[in-house]
Structure formats: structure tokens, C-alpha cells
Design an enzyme around this catalytic site. Structure first.
Site, PDB file in Angstrom:
ATOM      1  N   SER A 115       0.828  -1.200   0.000  1.00  0.00           N
ATOM      2  CA  SER A 115       0.000   0.000   0.000  1.00  0.00           C
ATOM      3  C   SER A 115       0.867   1.257   0.000  1.00  0.00           C
ATOM      4  O   SER A 115       2.014   1.246   0.422  1.00  0.00           O
ATOM      5  CB  SER A 115      -0.912   0.027   1.225  1.00  0.00           C
ATOM      6  OG  SER A 115      -1.711  -1.132   1.266  1.00  0.00           O
TER       7      SER A 115
HETATM    8  N1  SAH Z   1      -0.228  -4.770   4.148  1.00  0.00           N
HETATM    9  C1  SAH Z   1       0.278  -5.227   2.883  1.00  0.00           C
HETATM   10  C2  SAH Z   1      -0.721  -4.978   1.788  1.00  0.00           C
HETATM   11  C3  SAH Z   1      -0.700  -6.047   0.790  1.00  0.00           C
HETATM   12  S1  SAH Z   1      -2.048  -6.058  -0.355  1.00  0.00           S
HETATM   13  C4  SAH Z   1       1.614  -4.607   2.579  1.00  0.00           C
HETATM   14  O1  SAH Z   1       1.985  -3.631   3.243  1.00  0.00           O
HETATM   15  O2  SAH Z   1       2.335  -5.117   1.725  1.00  0.00           O
HETATM   16  C5  SAH Z   1      -3.225  -7.111   0.431  1.00  0.00           C
HETATM   17  C6  SAH Z   1      -2.744  -8.487   0.812  1.00  0.00           C
HETATM   18  O3  SAH Z   1      -3.872  -9.187   1.312  1.00  0.00           O
HETATM   19  C7  SAH Z   1      -2.202  -9.323  -0.343  1.00  0.00           C
HETATM   20  O4  SAH Z   1      -0.928  -9.792  -0.019  1.00  0.00           O
HETATM   21  C8  SAH Z   1      -3.209 -10.469  -0.453  1.00  0.00           C
HETATM   22  O5  SAH Z   1      -2.629 -11.690  -0.860  1.00  0.00           O
HETATM   23  C9  SAH Z   1      -3.750 -10.549   0.963  1.00  0.00           C
HETATM   24  N2  SAH Z   1      -5.066 -11.173   1.097  1.00  0.00           N
HETATM   25  C10 SAH Z   1      -6.132 -11.095   0.248  1.00  0.00           C
HETATM   26  N3  SAH Z   1      -7.166 -11.805   0.715  1.00  0.00           N
HETATM   27  C11 SAH Z   1      -6.760 -12.347   1.912  1.00  0.00           C
HETATM   28  C12 SAH Z   1      -7.385 -13.190   2.879  1.00  0.00           C
HETATM   29  N4  SAH Z   1      -8.633 -13.629   2.729  1.00  0.00           N
HETATM   30  N5  SAH Z   1      -6.667 -13.536   3.977  1.00  0.00           N
HETATM   31  C13 SAH Z   1      -5.389 -13.102   4.143  1.00  0.00           C
HETATM   32  N6  SAH Z   1      -4.743 -12.321   3.262  1.00  0.00           N
HETATM   33  C14 SAH Z   1      -5.415 -11.940   2.153  1.00  0.00           C
END
Ligand code: SAH
Length: 217
Positions: free
Chosen positions: A67
Site C-alpha cells: 500500500s
Molecule cells: N499490508 C500489505 C498490503 C498487501 S495487499 C503490505 O503492506 O504489503 C493485500 C494483501 O492481502 C495481499 O498480499 C493479499 O494476498 C492478501 N489477502 C487477500 N485476501 C486475503 C485473505 N482472505 N486472507 C489473508 N490475506 C489476504
């Protein structure tokens, strides 16, 4: 470091631009200090490193993104973690938001659904020496009941509605921050917090664009 200084200035500028939405002129000093401390370049691949301190999202592989720093700072500010807090993050991704939370909270629990992302995040957080971070691979829709309740819950992927298990795992007085909505119809960054009457109050803070929450729910 020059890059970090620029990132902090960009966060300040975007806070100023969005002040009518977020209803504050500046973010919490402790949150900004944590943003200054965590090396964002350590959480992205080598070819993305020169963009690591830009105030934008970056690809982290598997169709996912880290993000934007302003959003990480804002979500952390809204979650209001303290030295005593137990925090749950759904969507570890590259682990950057996890690290920012670990600088502020007592314990951070984070769940990632894509196994290679979870492994890479674990390695990076271990190498940086974070000892108050607990990671799990799985569907974060269901939360992490064994370690509930949590003083703050952050979801870093957008869900059509707030997953009920997460509300159940929120401690009294806890705060839940989550992007809610469908990609085509727009998403809102939503804050759920306990009001004075003990009921959960919902505040829509800001229009946002997150990757969707996946999984079998
Ligand atoms: N906080 C992260 C944001 C990553 S984007 C950062 O700073 O990098 C969102 C993330 O959520 C992705 O890695 C995706 O694989 C994960 N995600 C999506 N659905 C999910 C679920 N049901 N449970 C756990 N993680 C999930």
C-alpha cells in the site's frame, strides 16, 4: 536519509489535501516516527527499490501491492495502537505495514493467504529483528480466534462487507480499520469503534482502492 524525508513530506502533503475527509491536520507523532524507522526498501524486490520511498503503491508479485505510505500511515493512525495493544492484520503482503505496527504495538498477528508472500514477509521481518510479530498463512476472513481479542484489527484488502468473525474478535474499546466495497463501485476506508454507549459506530473515512480480499468465504 533523503528518500525517507521526502516520503514523510509527501505524507504530510497528502494529509493536508485530504483533511476534510480524515478530519485531522496531522497524523499521530508516534505513527510518523514508526514510518521514519521502518526501511520500506527492505520490503520490495531489488528492481522496485529505487521507488521504495515514493508515496505510491508498488507491485510485490502475485498480483498484489504494497500500500501507499500515506495509506499505511493513515490506517495505523486510525487503529491507534499503543505499547499494550494486541493487533491483528489481515493481508501481510510484503510485511511493511506489519513492521510499522510492530514498532508501536505489544504483539502483532498477521495472516496472509498467498504462501510465497507469507514466507518472504516472514524472512524479511525476521532479518530486521522483529520479535513481536506472529505470522500465519491462511484465510484472514476468519481472523485468528486463538489469539483474540484484539485491540485493533487492520484489513489491507477490500471486502464487500466487514467479516463478522473480525467484529467478534475485537476487544472492548477496540478499533477495526477496513476498506469496504466492490472494485467497480468504489471502496471506502471504514473505521469501526465502540461508541460511548458500547455500540459499534461506523465511520467512512476516505475513498480508497485496494486489492480484493480473496478466499473461500
Ligand atoms: N499490508 C500489505 C498490503 C498487501 S495487499 C503490505 O503492506 O504489503 C493485500 C494483501 O492481502 C495481499 O498480499 C493479499 O494476498 C492478501 N489477502 C487477500 N485476501 C486475503 C485473505 N482472505 N486472507 C489473508 N490475506 C489476504
Amino acid at each position: 536519509m533523503q528518500d525517507l524525508k521526502r516520503m514523510l513530506q509527501d505524507i504530510h502533503a497528502e494529509v493536508a489535501l485530504t483533511r476534510r475527509y480524515i478530519k485531522r491536520d496531522k497524523l499521530d507523532d508516534a505513527v510518523l516516527a514508526a514510518m521514519r524507522k521502518v526501511p520500506r526498501h527492505a520490503f520490495v524486490d531489488a528492481e522496485m527499490r529505487r521507488y521504495a520511498y515514493d508515496n505510491g503503491p508498488l507491485p510485490i508479485g502475485h498480483g498484489q501491492t504494497i500500500s501507499q505510505p500515506y495509506i499505511v500511515a493513515l490506517m495505523t493512525d486510525l487503529a491507534r495502537p499503543t505499547r499494550e495493544s494486541r493487533v491483528l492484520e489481515v493481508g501481510t503482503g510484503c510485511g511493511y505495514q506489519t513492521a510499522v505496527l510492530a514498532e508501536l504495538a505489544a504483539e502483532v498477528y498477521s495472516i496472509e493467504i498467498v504462501p510465497p508472500l507469507a514466507e518472504l514477509a516472514a524472512e524479511r521481518l525476521r532479518r530486521l529483528g522483529y520479535q513481536n510479530v506472529h505470522l500465519r498463512t491462511g484465510d484472514g476472513y476468519h481472523g485468528w480466534p486463538e489469539h483474540a481479542p484484539f485491540d485493533a484489527i487492520l484489513v489491507t484488502a477490500a471486502a464487500p462487507t466487514v467479516p463478522p468473525p473480525l467484529i467478534e474478535q475485537l476487544a472492548a474499546g477496540g478499533r477495526l480499520v477496513i476498506p469496504v466495497g466492490e472494485p467497480a463501485f468504489g471502496q471506502e476506508l471504514r473505521l469501526l469503534e465502540e461508541g460511548t454507549d458500547g455500540e459499534l459506530e461506523t465511520h467512512d473515512i476516505l475513498p480508497v482502492a485496494f486489492v480484493p480480499l480473496t478466499g473461500g468465504h
